[in-house]
Design a protein around this motif. Structure first.
Motif, PDB file in Angstrom:
ATOM      1  N   SER A  56       0.820  -1.217   0.000  1.00  0.00           N
ATOM      2  CA  SER A  56       0.000   0.000   0.000  1.00  0.00           C
ATOM      3  C   SER A  56       0.846   1.256   0.000  1.00  0.00           C
ATOM      4  O   SER A  56       0.503   2.248  -0.651  1.00  0.00           O
ATOM      5  CB  SER A  56      -0.937   0.012   1.209  1.00  0.00           C
ATOM      6  N   GLU A  60       0.116   4.061  -2.775  1.00  0.00           N
ATOM      7  CA  GLU A  60      -0.427   5.309  -2.236  1.00  0.00           C
ATOM      8  C   GLU A  60       0.527   6.468  -2.485  1.00  0.00           C
ATOM      9  O   GLU A  60       0.105   7.617  -2.564  1.00  0.00           O
ATOM     10  CB  GLU A  60      -0.743   5.153  -0.753  1.00  0.00           C
ATOM     11  N   ARG A  65      -4.987   3.645  -4.611  1.00  0.00           N
ATOM     12  CA  ARG A  65      -5.316   2.708  -3.542  1.00  0.00           C
ATOM     13  C   ARG A  65      -5.074   1.309  -4.089  1.00  0.00           C
ATOM     14  O   ARG A  65      -5.377   1.033  -5.250  1.00  0.00           O
ATOM     15  CB  ARG A  65      -6.783   2.840  -3.131  1.00  0.00           C
TER      16      ARG A  65
END
Length: 129
Positions: A56, A60, A65
């Motif tokens: 992530s 990110e 996402r």
């Protein structure tokens, strides 16, 4: 330097479970691993299993996402050398608990698919042409 894919990174929830799947079903041996990731050299392209939280951070960082478990953004493919190899790999994945789509012939291309423990879709195919 020619353009090439050097590495494919997959987010995983349980690294040890995913590592066992790739070792037992696909026959991959990790070239490196620690508590956060495992990396396999698959004919010059690295397949990296990375804990979902660490994955992530990367996506990110560019404003994205990560896809939730059970959602697919890609299909990984393995080109088999025979219809028997297609069937054997799908059976092995099914035996390891994968969801499978049994192989069938479509105009000379024999293929089926399965998911790894994190829902990443693998297509296995043999093209008789």
């Amino acid at each position: 330097m020619p353009v090439a894919i050097s590495c494919v990174t997959l987010p995983v929830d349980d690294l040890q479970k995913s590592l066992a799947f790739y070792q037992n079903v696909m026959g991959f041996s990790p070239d490196e691993q620690d508590e956060d990731h495992a990396a396999f050299d698959v004919d010059g392209v690295y397949l990296v299993l990375l804990n979902r939280g660490d994955f992530s951070v990367y996506v990110e960082g560019v404003g994205h996402r990560p896809a939730a478990r059970g959602q697919s953004e890609s299909i990984l493919s393995h080109f088999a050398e025979s219809t028997g190899e297609v069937d054997a790999l799908i059976a092995k994945a099914k035996g390891a608990g994968a969801t499978v789509s049994e192989a069938e012939d479509d105009d000379g291309v024999y293929s089926g698919s399965f998911t790894d423990p994190d829902g990443h879709v693998w297509e296995v195919l043999y093209d008789a042409a």
